[in-house]
Design an enzyme around this catalytic site. Structure first.
Site, PDB file in Angstrom:
ATOM      1  N   GLY A 113       0.821  -1.207   0.000  1.00 13.92           N
ATOM      2  CA  GLY A 113       0.000   0.000   0.000  1.00 13.92           C
ATOM      3  C   GLY A 113       0.850   1.250   0.000  1.00 13.92           C
ATOM      4  O   GLY A 113       2.082   1.191   0.124  1.00 13.92           O
ATOM      5  N   GLY A 116       2.838   5.626   4.587  1.00 16.48           N
ATOM      6  CA  GLY A 116       2.139   6.316   5.664  1.00 16.48           C
ATOM      7  C   GLY A 116       0.782   5.756   6.014  1.00 16.48           C
ATOM      8  O   GLY A 116       0.027   6.393   6.744  1.00 16.48           O
ATOM      9  N   GLY A 118       0.230   2.835   7.646  1.00 12.56           N
ATOM     10  CA  GLY A 118       0.229   2.075   8.894  1.00 12.56           C
ATOM     11  C   GLY A 118       0.707   0.651   8.783  1.00 12.56           C
ATOM     12  O   GLY A 118       0.391  -0.181   9.639  1.00 12.56           O
ATOM     13  N   THR A 120       3.787  -0.581   9.184  1.00 18.14           N
ATOM     14  CA  THR A 120       4.671  -0.894  10.311  1.00 18.14           C
ATOM     15  C   THR A 120       3.876  -1.036  11.605  1.00 18.14           C
ATOM     16  O   THR A 120       4.149  -1.927  12.423  1.00 18.14           O
ATOM     17  CB  THR A 120       5.745   0.198  10.470  1.00 18.14           C
ATOM     18  OG1 THR A 120       6.491   0.306   9.256  1.00 18.14           O
ATOM     19  CG2 THR A 120       6.687  -0.125  11.613  1.00 18.14           C
ATOM     20  N   GLU A 340      -6.060  32.370  -9.163  1.00 19.91           N
ATOM     21  CA  GLU A 340      -6.736  31.549  -8.161  1.00 19.91           C
ATOM     22  C   GLU A 340      -8.246  31.772  -8.161  1.00 19.91           C
ATOM     23  O   GLU A 340      -9.018  30.845  -7.924  1.00 19.91           O
ATOM     24  CB  GLU A 340      -6.154  31.828  -6.767  1.00 19.91           C
ATOM     25  CG  GLU A 340      -4.666  31.534  -6.638  1.00 19.91           C
ATOM     26  CD  GLU A 340      -4.294  30.111  -7.039  1.00 19.91           C
ATOM     27  OE1 GLU A 340      -5.157  29.210  -6.931  1.00 19.91           O
ATOM     28  OE2 GLU A 340      -3.147  29.906  -7.479  1.00 19.91           O
ATOM     29  N   HIS A 343      -9.685  29.524 -10.792  1.00 20.82           N
ATOM     30  CA  HIS A 343      -9.885  28.148 -10.287  1.00 20.82           C
ATOM     31  C   HIS A 343     -11.127  28.080  -9.402  1.00 20.82           C
ATOM     32  O   HIS A 343     -11.958  27.166  -9.530  1.00 20.82           O
ATOM     33  CB  HIS A 343      -8.665  27.715  -9.466  1.00 20.82           C
ATOM     34  CG  HIS A 343      -7.454  27.402 -10.276  1.00 20.82           C
ATOM     35  ND1 HIS A 343      -7.462  26.546 -11.350  1.00 20.82           N
ATOM     36  CD2 HIS A 343      -6.161  27.821 -10.142  1.00 20.82           C
ATOM     37  CE1 HIS A 343      -6.241  26.461 -11.855  1.00 20.82           C
ATOM     38  NE2 HIS A 343      -5.439  27.230 -11.142  1.00 20.82           N
TER      39      HIS A 343
END
Length: 501
Positions: A113, A116, A118, A120, A340, A343
């Site tokens: 996956g 970050g 999870g 571990t 901006e 957008h």
């Protein structure tokens, strides 16, 4: 306290130069022979020390202490992955019952996956769940330029796992290898003897795991590039379970946020459910960082609680990077404001309620940004939804064209995003080419279809922004002066324009 052997080596190192100087002074005839033998002996000593240390260090440095207590309840956002992992671990916990049914014990579990998510943490929780000795290593620790060193480290790691299990009177041991693609990559038949020997030794150790021999050993490995692993490593009998650890959904993100909020004073006005909605696509590590950064902002403000404004800043920082001290000219600020707003107005028109904030604050590599928050998580997209995303990406460049008659380099990232979405449309059969294999499309066909799609959507974006020219003119001075514009204020201006029309 250093032992006698260490002192002996130091005395020898200090005595030999003195002896050589003395022999030179006295004119000893056998001095060249002694120097030659000394040189050969020194090289052999360094090689043996290097090899022996390299082979044994990986195992000897493994922590013999228990890992920090971590249960599956302490891991949020991975309910499916936790269920699959617990089901696989039951064969280790209920080994006697498994033997009655003739079930072969699992030898390896592969967690795959994005970073970050999870992986571990799941491995540590697995050791806690099974009351196993836990040893961890990274794939890079087994890679060496010396042939045989990596294979020796693999042997020592498995040997150390069994030794610690016996010492701590445990029935099982879990070895966790993170980034296993560092040693388990596909073999190409080349001359990479060290890599091949290390992988071959890992395969041999996994084949040597016996379910009826205690202590039992289970190998858990993690990677975010499963496609790079050698097929011999992935087959049943080695990695028997492949568990996908995906990015958390909205419910999972809220669970993760609540876990990390347990030791933080959070204001009653803060809605973790709303924060979970605004952090679509965040990993567990990023959500933990949001919580931590919000606490840092609260401490800087001498606030007693973490407020909504702190979480807003934290999300921006994790998403876009740290705020920069870059000073922009008025001309640049005005162009960024136009960009901006383009957008934001397109986004709010094609996807009402999606804009959270418009900002001229430089973060990361951007001089300004629009932060969106989706109404709900989406994993499937229609042609209309993809076209809307392209129009949002093109909104900034089109707004600059309408007001300045040309574009700037600030649209580079927007164009990359737009062309990537066009690629998705073509590969999904949503273009004029119909259902085609991507490799069957020539470069000319690809470029032509890309130009047709982007040209049509650019024209539609231009028409949309022209319809909202009055809203543009009202919002532009506000954004330039205040540098931020909330999504609510933007929506209010758009509603006023619709009423007046």
């Amino acid at each position: 306290m250093r032992n006698v052997h260490q002192y002996g080596k130091e005395i020898a190192v200090g005595f030999l130069p003195v002896l050589v100087v003395f022999l030179i002074y006295t004119g000893f005839p056998g001095l060249p022979l002694i120097l030659g033998l000394g040189l050969v002996g020194g090289l052999l000593f360094l090689a043996s020390a290097r090899g022996g240390t390299a082979i044994g260090t990986a195992a000897r440095k493994r922590p013999a202490r228990e890992p920090e207590p971590l249960s599956f309840d302490d891991i949020g956002g991975q309910e499916r992955a936790k269920r699959e992992l617990i089901e696989a671990l039951e064969f280790l916990v209920r080994s006697e019952e498994a033997e009655k049914f003739g079930i072969r014990p699992l030898k390896g579990i592969l967690l795959t996956g994005p970073p970050g998510t999870g992986k571990t943490l799941l491995a540590k929780a697995a050791a806690q769940y099974t009351r196993s000795v836990f040893l961890s290593a990274s794939g890079s620790e087994f890679v060496e330029m010396y042939v045989g060193v990596g294979a020796g480290r693999i042997r020592e790691l498995f040997r150390e796992a069994r030794r610690l299990a016996v010492k701590q009177k445990r029935d099982s041991a879990i070895i966790f290898i993170d980034e296993i693609d560092g040693i388990g990559g596909k073999r190409d038949g080349g001359q990479q003897r060290e890599y091949d020997q290390t992988l071959n030794q890992l395969l041999t150790e996994m084949d040597g795991i016996q379910g009826n021999v205690k202590p039992r050993v289970l190998l858990i490995a993690a990677t975010n590039r499963k496609e790079l692993l050698d097929p011999a490593l992935l087959r049943p009998g080695r990695f028997d379970r492949h568990i996908q650890v995906d990015l958390p959904d909205r419910t999972g993100r809220e669970h993760i946020l609540r876990l990390h909020a347990r030791n933080k004073p959070i204001s009653a006005e803060v809605s973790l459910a709303k924060i979970a909605e605004e952090t679509f696509g965040f990993s567990g590590a990023q959500l933990e960082s949001v919580m931590n950064e919000a606490a840092i902002y609260a401490m800087r403000d001498d606030s007693q609680q973490l407020g909504a404004e702190h979480f807003g800043k934290a999300i921006d920082k994790v998403l876009m990077g740290e705020r920069m001290d870059r000073e922009t000219t008025r001309e640049e600020r005005e162009r960024v404001a136009i960009h901006e707003l383009g957008h934001a107005i397109v986004a709010e028109t094609v996807r009402p309620g999606s804009v959270a904030q418009v900002s001229l604050t430089p973060r990361g590599g951007a001089l300004g940004y629009v932060r969106h928050h989706p109404d709900q998580d989406r994993y499937l997209y229609t042609k209309e939804a993809l076209e809307n995303q392209i129009m949002i990406a093109l909104g900034g460049a089109v707004a600059e064209e309408l007001h300045y008659g040309g574009r700037s380099t600030g649209s580079k990232g927007d164009f990359e995003q737009a062309t990537n979405i066009v690629r998705t449309m073509i590969e999904s059969g949503m273009s004029g080419l119909g259902i085609v294999h991507p490799q069957a499309v020539t470069v000319e066909q690809w470029s032509q279809e890309n130009a047709v799609i982007l040209g049509d959507l650019t024209e539609r974006t231009r028409e949309l922004l022209n319809r909202h020219a009055d809203t543009f003119r009202r919002l532009f001075p506000i954004l330039v002066k205040e540098e931020t514009l909330s999504g609510d204020r933007l929506r209010e201006q758009l509603r006023q324009a619709d009423r007046s029309a």
